[in-house]
Enzyme design. Sequence first.
Site, short mmCIF file in Angstrom:
data_model
loop_
_atom_site.label_atom_id
_atom_site.label_comp_id
_atom_site.label_asym_id
_atom_site.label_seq_id
_atom_site.Cartn_x
_atom_site.Cartn_y
_atom_site.Cartn_z
N HIS A 108 4.99 2.42 19.44
CA HIS A 108 3.89 2.77 18.48
C HIS A 108 4.35 4.28 18.03
O HIS A 108 3.53 5.09 18.06
CB HIS A 108 2.61 2.41 19.03
CG HIS A 108 1.68 2.15 17.83
ND1 HIS A 108 0.77 1.38 17.81
CD2 HIS A 108 1.66 2.74 16.55
CE1 HIS A 108 -0.10 1.45 16.63
NE2 HIS A 108 0.64 2.40 15.92
N GLY B 265 0.72 -1.27 0.05
CA GLY B 265 -0.03 -0.04 -0.14
C GLY B 265 0.93 1.16 0.04
O GLY B 265 1.89 1.12 -0.51
N ARG B 266 0.37 2.31 0.42
CA ARG B 266 1.19 3.44 0.47
C ARG B 266 2.43 3.36 1.25
O ARG B 266 3.39 3.81 0.83
CB ARG B 266 0.29 4.49 1.24
CG ARG B 266 -0.90 5.22 0.26
CD ARG B 266 -1.79 6.01 1.05
NE ARG B 266 -2.60 5.22 1.92
CZ ARG B 266 -3.84 4.85 1.68
NH1 ARG B 266 -4.50 5.32 0.70
NH2 ARG B 266 -4.33 4.00 2.58
N ARG C 2 0.25 -3.61 12.23
CA ARG C 2 -0.33 -3.74 13.59
C ARG C 2 0.46 -5.11 14.24
O ARG C 2 0.69 -6.08 13.41
CB ARG C 2 -1.86 -4.05 13.32
CG ARG C 2 -2.68 -2.87 12.92
CD ARG C 2 -2.90 -2.09 14.01
NE ARG C 2 -3.43 -0.79 13.75
CZ ARG C 2 -2.78 0.42 13.59
NH1 ARG C 2 -1.76 0.56 13.59
NH2 ARG C 2 -3.69 1.58 13.14
N GLU D 147 -0.87 -4.69 22.61
CA GLU D 147 -0.70 -3.32 22.94
C GLU D 147 -1.62 -2.89 24.30
O GLU D 147 -2.61 -2.82 23.94
CB GLU D 147 -0.81 -2.62 21.69
CG GLU D 147 0.16 -1.45 21.35
CD GLU D 147 0.41 -0.79 20.15
OE1 GLU D 147 0.47 -1.74 19.24
OE2 GLU D 147 0.10 0.28 20.02
#
Length: 324
Positions: free
Chosen positions: A283, A154-155, A236, A265
């Site tokens: 993160h 993706g990006r 993730r 998390e």
Amino acid sequence: MSEVGVTSPLPGRALDRLAERHSVRVRPKGPALSGRDLAAFVGEAEAVICLLADRVAAEVFALCPRLVLVANYAVGVNNIDLEAARTSGVWVTNTPDVLTDATADLTWALTLAVARRVVEGDRLVRNGGFSGWKPDLLLGVGLQGKTLGIIGMGRIGRAVARRAAGFGMWVCYHSHRDARPPDGAEAEYVPSLDALLARSDVLSLHCPLTPQTRHLMDERRLRLLPRGAIVVNTSRGEVVDEEALARVLASGHLGGVGLDVYEREPEVHPALLGRPDVVLLPHLGSATGEARAAMADLAVDNVLAVLAGKPPLTPVVKPLVPRS
Ligand code: GLV
Ligand code: GLV
């Protein structure tokens, strides 16, 4: 003038801009909100800007009939029940693009930190253990000529791939969403994930968290990586089976691991905490002043658009029948 709830103070000046047009209620810093607590905070608001730690379940849409937009202050939207939003008539937006470079940079920061033992070196100096240059002090691995495997083009995956040329790495990738090669970067699409893994000296994860990608990197797949491979995750935590990762690391199969995200998390698997070949970040993917201010601007622009009766700039969910 509409009412907007914001579940946390945000960096930059975007919320001031929102407050010029609407009645804005910003919750002071506190633990993440979910379920009824989030619904109670939203109350009569027509839009809410929330964090990825906030859990937007179906009951929020049911309990907040005035809510027309959830503007997530994140690119990932796995914290929101998207189907419930769609059928309840609620828009969902995210913050793509503005955090792509920041997250790609951090991916390389982690990769280099693991490959070149940056954190171990820092600790050694601080602990008084540096007694001068030595031929064999903290030898790492070079990246030049190695293969970078990317899952999820993706990006962010593309931005990571573009940077790989600067380190002399060959890029292979596997992607469900889009098999297009990245612009401005040479990269090879590998249709079989297992084949990609077998070739990846460095593996970097950039797929969204979905039911299909949960525990994508399980023990079997981790063991397909070449011996000494480095695994980096800035996507993730749940994409990796953290227990299996700890086991495979302990077996000596991997060369090192760099993590920005965790399966539970903010908890981190205890077996990872004591290992010098693991670099752990809290993160920080999008954590630059520039990116976080731009994310706030984008979230606010999405709210302003929807409350003015226009479509949002970066929709993730378009409602079946928008609430009015
Ligand atoms: C951060 O993890 C994001 O999804 O923006
Ligand atoms: C997120 O921006 C992605 O598409 O990787």
